[in-house]
Scaffold this active site. Structure first.
Site, PDB file in Angstrom:
ATOM      1  N   CYS A  72       5.906  -0.394  -4.529  1.00  0.00           N
ATOM      2  CA  CYS A  72       4.261  -0.892  -5.152  1.00  0.00           C
ATOM      3  C   CYS A  72       4.040  -0.056  -6.408  1.00  0.00           C
ATOM      4  O   CYS A  72       3.607   1.088  -6.122  1.00  0.00           O
ATOM      5  CB  CYS A  72       3.264  -0.881  -3.941  1.00  0.00           C
ATOM      6  N   CYS A  75       0.622   1.238  -6.548  1.00  0.00           N
ATOM      7  CA  CYS A  75       0.445   2.435  -5.553  1.00  0.00           C
ATOM      8  C   CYS A  75       0.735   3.899  -6.357  1.00  0.00           C
ATOM      9  O   CYS A  75       0.184   4.925  -6.123  1.00  0.00           O
ATOM     10  CB  CYS A  75       1.330   2.351  -4.393  1.00  0.00           C
TER      11      CYS A  75
END
Ligand SMILES: [Zn+2]
Length: 156
Positions: A72, A75
């Site tokens: 991700c 993230c």
């Protein structure tokens, strides 16, 4: 006082004032009373479904839990902020990370739909949540607000 951290000694309970400048130099603070090493994490702790009870629900501090996954990209934008906060908020907030791929139970329990999600928890109860990459100032603001609220009831 913003240039110092208040860190509670895990051994004797004394709250120690630790200048941030010392930490920036890499010094390891010790308790002024009993000389025990103070809990200054080098980074966020890693929480799993299995350790959630001990690390989060039983934490005496509010917990900032970063729910993330390796694939991700947003993230990865949040990760360095979370690491800074782990040091800057040491003794006031327990900063933790959880890989949602490896720990599906907790994300299901909190109905996490997308990541990154930052949960602010007290005694395992959700106080606040931020979804998506957030600026550091916003995360700090939300943490300060969570710490200011005396208990889990919202004053709104
Ligand atoms: Zn002590």
């Amino acid at each position: 006082m913003s240039d110092a951290l208040m860190i509670q000694c895990p051994a004797c309970g004394t709250v120690n004032r630790v200048p941030q400048a010392k930490l920036a130099q890499g010094q390891r603070p010790v308790c002024g009373n009993c000389k025990a090493a103070l809990p200054l994490s080098a980074g966020p702790i890693t929480v799993t479904d299995q350790s959630f009870l001990n690390d989060v629900e039983r934490s005496s501090l509010p917990v900032l839990l970063d729910l993330w996954a390796p694939w991700c990209p947003p993230c990865r934008m949040v990760a360095p902020i979370v690491e800074e906060l782990a040091t800057e908020m040491a003794g006031r907030v327990q900063v933790a990370k959880m890989n949602v791929d490896e720990n599906p139970d907790t994300s299901r329990r909190f109905q996490v739909q997308s990541i990154p999600t930052l949960l602010v928890l007290k005694a395992g109860k959700e106080i606040d949540r931020m979804v998506g990459a957030q600026p550091k100032s916003e995360i700090v603001k939300r943490l300060e607000r969570a710490m200011a609220s005396g208990d889990c009831s919202t004053g709104r």
